[in-house]
Design an enzyme around this catalytic site. Structure first.
Site, short mmCIF file in Angstrom:
data_model
loop_
_atom_site.label_atom_id
_atom_site.label_comp_id
_atom_site.label_asym_id
_atom_site.label_seq_id
_atom_site.Cartn_x
_atom_site.Cartn_y
_atom_site.Cartn_z
N ASN A 9 43.83 37.75 44.31
CA ASN A 9 43.18 36.65 45.32
C ASN A 9 42.17 37.95 45.19
OD1 ASN A 9 42.71 34.75 46.37
ND2 ASN A 9 44.38 34.56 47.63
N TRP A 10 41.32 37.04 44.68
CA TRP A 10 39.70 37.66 45.40
C TRP A 10 39.04 36.59 46.71
CZ3 TRP A 10 36.75 38.76 40.10
CH2 TRP A 10 37.02 39.72 39.45
N GLY A 174 45.60 40.33 55.50
CA GLY A 174 44.43 41.24 55.84
C GLY A 174 43.68 41.59 56.87
N GLY A 235 45.23 40.51 47.72
CA GLY A 235 43.92 40.15 49.02
C GLY A 235 42.95 41.75 48.68
N GLY A 236 42.76 42.00 49.49
CA GLY A 236 41.60 42.75 50.12
C GLY A 236 41.29 43.93 48.36
P1 PGA Z 1 45.25 40.73 51.80
O1 PGA Z 1 45.43 39.15 51.31
O2 PGA Z 1 45.96 41.43 51.04
O3 PGA Z 1 43.85 41.17 51.95
O4 PGA Z 1 46.69 40.44 53.10
C1 PGA Z 1 46.72 39.04 50.51
C2 PGA Z 1 46.72 37.53 50.42
O5 PGA Z 1 46.19 36.49 50.75
O6 PGA Z 1 46.51 36.75 48.89
#
Ligand code: PGA
Length: 251
Positions: A9-10, A174, A235-236
């Site tokens: 998920n960018w 995050g 995410g990250g």
């Molecule tokens: P993260 O985000 O890996 O940056 O914690 C995950 C997400 O929100 O899908």
């Protein structure tokens, strides 16, 4: 056997050219993967057509991060399922905690969106997860159960084949704070039980349930080793091809 998936998920990151370069790097590294993991990337709307082109012939699937709750017309700023399919998407993420928290996305709205996505031919990655207050109050099971029931119990067992669930504890997104493998596994197993009680054992056993929240190459192995964790929504760490594919290698 249920599908193993690692989806990136960018969020609201990268320019179009950066996104195309990232997609190409992911596609190149994914070509060498042979552990059966499905790879999906979810760039911003503006990138979809270009990223679809960059992914052509690769084994990486394309997802949107959201879709509209209507099919077309006077809904300024929204993007409909047909448009996403036309742009090359096979999937959409729905109900991400950031959408629930900042854009007022409710379970009711999500029922409409999931229905439109499935009708339009998109697979759905439906996010559920409790926030920190709910976890500290010991309400995490109830919250996740309610989110799962409120949305998915409006659909059929047949529909479930096109849906993937992502359990994302909001306090781990995050923040660098990952749920322990045990914390994640206990919720994943619980979601599977909620599904089994309603849809029967087969649907529950076949459901792919991803973990999301500060997942990275260094912790993916332990998470993915759990019986009920079938991959990750990243995410990250999905913004660097090496880290992202490093996570997919953790199976
Ligand atoms: P993260 O985000 O890996 O940056 O914690 C995950 C997400 O929100 O899908």
């Amino acid at each position: 056997m249920r599908k193993k998936i690692v989806a990136g998920n960018w969020k609201m990151n990268t320019t179009v050219s950066e996104g195309v370069a990232l997609a190409k790097a992911v596609a190149e590294k994914a070509a060498g993967l042979n552990n059966g993991a499905g790879i999906i990337v979810a760039p911003p709307f503006t990138h979809l057509v270009s990223v679809a082109e960059a992914l052509k012939g690769s084994k990486v699937g394309l997802s949107a991060q959201n879709c509209a709750d209507h099919t077309k017309g006077a809904y300024t700023g929204e993007v409909a399922v047909d448009m996403l399919v036309d742009a090359g998407c096979a999937w959409t993420i729905l109900g991400h905690s950031e959408r629930r928290q900042y854009y007022g996305e409710t379970d009711e709205k999500l029922v409409e969106k999931v229905r439109l996505a499935l009708d339009g031919g998109l697979g759905v990655i439906l996010c559920v997860g409790e926030n920190l207050d709910e976890r500290e109050a010991g309400r995490h099971f109830d919250v996740v159960k309610a989110q799962t029931e409120n949305v998915l119990f409006n659909f059929s067992a047949e529909d479930m084949k096109k849906i993937v669930i992502a359990y994302e504890p909001v306090w781990a997104i995050g923040t660098g704070k990952t749920a322990t493998a045990e914390q994640a596994e206990e919720i994943h197993a619980y979601i599977r039980k909620v599904l089994a009680d309603h849809f029967g054992k087969k649907v529950a056993e076949d459901m792919t349930i991803l973990y999301g929240g500060s997942c990275k190459p260094s912790n993916a192995k332990e998470l993915f080793a759990q019986k009920d964790i079938d991959g990750g929504l990243i995410g990250g760490a999905s913004l660097k091809a090496d880290d992202f594919i490093g996570i997919a290698l953790a199976f």
